[in-house]
Design a protein around this motif. Structure first.
Motif, PDB file in Angstrom:
ATOM      1  N   PRO A  35      42.053  37.648  27.755  1.00  0.00           N
ATOM      2  CA  PRO A  35      41.267  39.123  28.367  1.00  0.00           C
ATOM      3  C   PRO A  35      39.600  38.752  28.392  1.00  0.00           C
ATOM      4  N   ASP A  36      39.375  38.619  27.142  1.00  0.00           N
ATOM      5  CA  ASP A  36      37.451  37.990  27.388  1.00  0.00           C
ATOM      6  C   ASP A  36      37.143  37.400  27.879  1.00  0.00           C
ATOM      7  N   GLU A  37      37.658  36.393  29.271  1.00  0.00           N
ATOM      8  CA  GLU A  37      37.627  36.190  30.079  1.00  0.00           C
ATOM      9  C   GLU A  37      37.278  36.632  31.633  1.00  0.00           C
ATOM     10  N   LEU A  38      37.340  37.588  31.295  1.00  0.00           N
ATOM     11  CA  LEU A  38      37.476  38.524  33.106  1.00  0.00           C
ATOM     12  C   LEU A  38      35.705  39.284  32.653  1.00  0.00           C
ATOM     13  N   LEU A  39      35.220  39.433  33.734  1.00  0.00           N
ATOM     14  CA  LEU A  39      34.160  40.258  33.516  1.00  0.00           C
ATOM     15  C   LEU A  39      34.470  42.118  34.370  1.00  0.00           C
ATOM     16  N   TRP A  40      33.684  42.717  33.319  1.00  0.00           N
ATOM     17  CA  TRP A  40      33.912  44.447  33.824  1.00  0.00           C
ATOM     18  C   TRP A  40      33.319  44.487  34.805  1.00  0.00           C
ATOM     19  N   VAL A  41      33.096  45.229  35.850  1.00  0.00           N
ATOM     20  CA  VAL A  41      32.148  45.848  36.845  1.00  0.00           C
ATOM     21  C   VAL A  41      32.659  47.205  37.345  1.00  0.00           C
ATOM     22  N   GLU A  42      31.214  47.623  36.982  1.00  0.00           N
ATOM     23  CA  GLU A  42      31.154  48.726  37.351  1.00  0.00           C
ATOM     24  C   GLU A  42      30.362  49.396  38.279  1.00  0.00           C
ATOM     25  N   ASN A  49      29.247  62.722  48.400  1.00  0.00           N
ATOM     26  CA  ASN A  49      30.775  62.049  48.751  1.00  0.00           C
ATOM     27  C   ASN A  49      30.819  61.197  47.627  1.00  0.00           C
ATOM     28  N   ALA A  50      31.099  61.320  46.279  1.00  0.00           N
ATOM     29  CA  ALA A  50      30.658  59.663  44.809  1.00  0.00           C
ATOM     30  C   ALA A  50      31.580  58.898  45.637  1.00  0.00           C
ATOM     31  N   LEU A  51      31.686  57.909  45.079  1.00  0.00           N
ATOM     32  CA  LEU A  51      32.140  56.871  44.665  1.00  0.00           C
ATOM     33  C   LEU A  51      32.892  55.982  43.402  1.00  0.00           C
ATOM     34  N   ARG A  52      32.962  55.399  42.925  1.00  0.00           N
ATOM     35  CA  ARG A  52      32.599  54.837  41.779  1.00  0.00           C
ATOM     36  C   ARG A  52      34.263  53.666  41.788  1.00  0.00           C
ATOM     37  N   ILE A  53      33.636  52.174  41.622  1.00  0.00           N
ATOM     38  CA  ILE A  53      34.243  51.583  41.425  1.00  0.00           C
ATOM     39  C   ILE A  53      34.407  50.960  40.134  1.00  0.00           C
ATOM     40  N   GLU A  54      35.276  49.936  39.772  1.00  0.00           N
ATOM     41  CA  GLU A  54      35.348  49.046  38.124  1.00  0.00           C
ATOM     42  C   GLU A  54      36.866  48.330  37.601  1.00  0.00           C
ATOM     43  N   GLY A  55      36.988  48.017  37.296  1.00  0.00           N
ATOM     44  CA  GLY A  55      37.435  46.773  36.708  1.00  0.00           C
ATOM     45  C   GLY A  55      37.274  45.881  37.013  1.00  0.00           C
ATOM     46  N   PHE A  56      38.212  44.117  36.882  1.00  0.00           N
ATOM     47  CA  PHE A  56      37.988  43.030  35.964  1.00  0.00           C
ATOM     48  C   PHE A  56      37.546  41.611  37.818  1.00  0.00           C
ATOM     49  N   ILE A  57      36.236  40.948  37.154  1.00  0.00           N
ATOM     50  CA  ILE A  57      36.630  40.025  37.963  1.00  0.00           C
ATOM     51  C   ILE A  57      36.671  38.201  37.738  1.00  0.00           C
ATOM     52  N   LYS A  69      46.233  36.794  44.075  1.00  0.00           N
ATOM     53  CA  LYS A  69      45.904  37.632  43.252  1.00  0.00           C
ATOM     54  C   LYS A  69      44.599  38.721  42.911  1.00  0.00           C
ATOM     55  N   GLN A  70      44.303  38.814  44.377  1.00  0.00           N
ATOM     56  CA  GLN A  70      43.358  39.653  44.740  1.00  0.00           C
ATOM     57  C   GLN A  70      43.652  41.727  44.764  1.00  0.00           C
ATOM     58  N   TYR A  71      43.652  41.938  43.763  1.00  0.00           N
ATOM     59  CA  TYR A  71      44.313  43.358  43.374  1.00  0.00           C
ATOM     60  C   TYR A  71      43.230  44.173  43.850  1.00  0.00           C
ATOM     61  N   LEU A  72      43.786  45.071  45.090  1.00  0.00           N
ATOM     62  CA  LEU A  72      42.126  46.514  45.490  1.00  0.00           C
ATOM     63  C   LEU A  72      43.196  48.163  45.039  1.00  0.00           C
ATOM     64  N   VAL A  73      42.593  48.668  43.900  1.00  0.00           N
ATOM     65  CA  VAL A  73      43.835  49.646  44.300  1.00  0.00           C
ATOM     66  C   VAL A  73      42.359  51.104  44.392  1.00  0.00           C
ATOM     67  N   VAL A  74      43.086  52.252  45.485  1.00  0.00           N
ATOM     68  CA  VAL A  74      42.364  53.181  45.736  1.00  0.00           C
ATOM     69  C   VAL A  74      43.052  54.413  45.242  1.00  0.00           C
ATOM     70  N   HIS A 101      38.125  31.226  46.463  1.00  0.00           N
ATOM     71  CA  HIS A 101      38.323  33.004  45.774  1.00  0.00           C
ATOM     72  C   HIS A 101      38.323  33.317  45.055  1.00  0.00           C
ATOM     73  N   PRO A 102      37.316  33.980  44.759  1.00  0.00           N
ATOM     74  CA  PRO A 102      37.715  34.819  43.475  1.00  0.00           C
ATOM     75  C   PRO A 102      38.896  35.752  43.369  1.00  0.00           C
ATOM     76  N   GLN A 103      39.178  36.019  42.163  1.00  0.00           N
ATOM     77  CA  GLN A 103      40.272  36.748  41.324  1.00  0.00           C
ATOM     78  C   GLN A 103      39.670  38.095  40.798  1.00  0.00           C
ATOM     79  N   TYR A 104      40.481  39.341  41.094  1.00  0.00           N
ATOM     80  CA  TYR A 104      39.888  40.261  40.378  1.00  0.00           C
ATOM     81  C   TYR A 104      41.381  41.335  40.389  1.00  0.00           C
ATOM     82  N   VAL A 105      40.732  42.586  40.163  1.00  0.00           N
ATOM     83  CA  VAL A 105      41.575  43.803  39.878  1.00  0.00           C
ATOM     84  C   VAL A 105      40.373  44.914  39.959  1.00  0.00           C
ATOM     85  N   LEU A 106      40.547  45.718  40.434  1.00  0.00           N
ATOM     86  CA  LEU A 106      39.447  46.706  40.933  1.00  0.00           C
ATOM     87  C   LEU A 106      40.535  48.183  41.186  1.00  0.00           C
TER      88      LEU A 106
END
Length: 168
Positions: A35-42, A49-57, A69-74, A101-106
């Motif tokens: 968990p502490d290896e992941l970088l927080w994205v926001e 037309n507000a948009l928000r993105i958050e997650g980990f890369i 291991k590339q996960y995008l949830v909308v 290739h990056p790994q992410y959960v966004l």
């Protein structure tokens, strides 16, 4: 849904066994990382037309040779989006090693009126009404997450320090 536990079995083999957890811990489990290896994205737009993105890369050094291991949830739906994926890669810029290739959960949240889910029969692909705004938000959020501070931020230099130095 990180607060939900689930087990995935495929061909009589357990693929996943996830306990309820916080988002960071769930992302780490999915990406096979600490968990502490992941970088927080926001990031978010303050526009009408507000948009928000958050997650980990993963940091650039933890990227993989495959695109798994590339996960995008909308709006709570796992999807694939070539424009968002391209923006994520672009956010890493030259920090992304060649062939990696990056790994992410966004998670991306936006007004459902700005989202067309009827692009693909399985609803796996979507189309965004403001695609360029979504791409820009994703790219800037990832770029900020992987940003390397300037070296001068770590070592304050004063002219008297240089003159008194044994190397001077």
């Amino acid at each position: 849904y990180p607060e939900v536990a689930f087990r995935l079995i495929h061909n009589e083999r357990q693929v996943l066994d996830l306990l309820p957890s916080e988002r960071r811990d769930r992302a780490a489990e999915l990406l096979n990382a600490e968990p502490d290896e992941l970088l927080w994205v926001e990031g978010e737009t303050g526009a009408e037309n507000a948009l928000r993105i958050e997650g980990f890369i993963t940091p650039p050094g933890r990227c993989r040779r495959s695109r798994s291991k590339q996960y995008l949830v909308v709006r709570q739906r796992p999807i694939q989006s070539r424009p968002v994926n391209t923006a994520i890669y672009s956010g890493y810029g030259s920090l992304l090693p060649h062939g990696a290739h990056p790994q992410y959960v966004l998670w991306l949240d936006l007004d459902p009126r700005n989202l067309d889910v009827n692009v693909h029969p399985t609803k796996r692909e979507v189309r965004f009404a403001q695609e360029s705004q979504v791409r820009q938000l994703a790219q800037e959020a990832v770029r900020e997450a992987v940003r390397v501070p300037e070296a001068s931020a770590f070592v304050p230099v004063r002219s008297t320090d240089v003159a008194d130095s044994p190397l001077a």
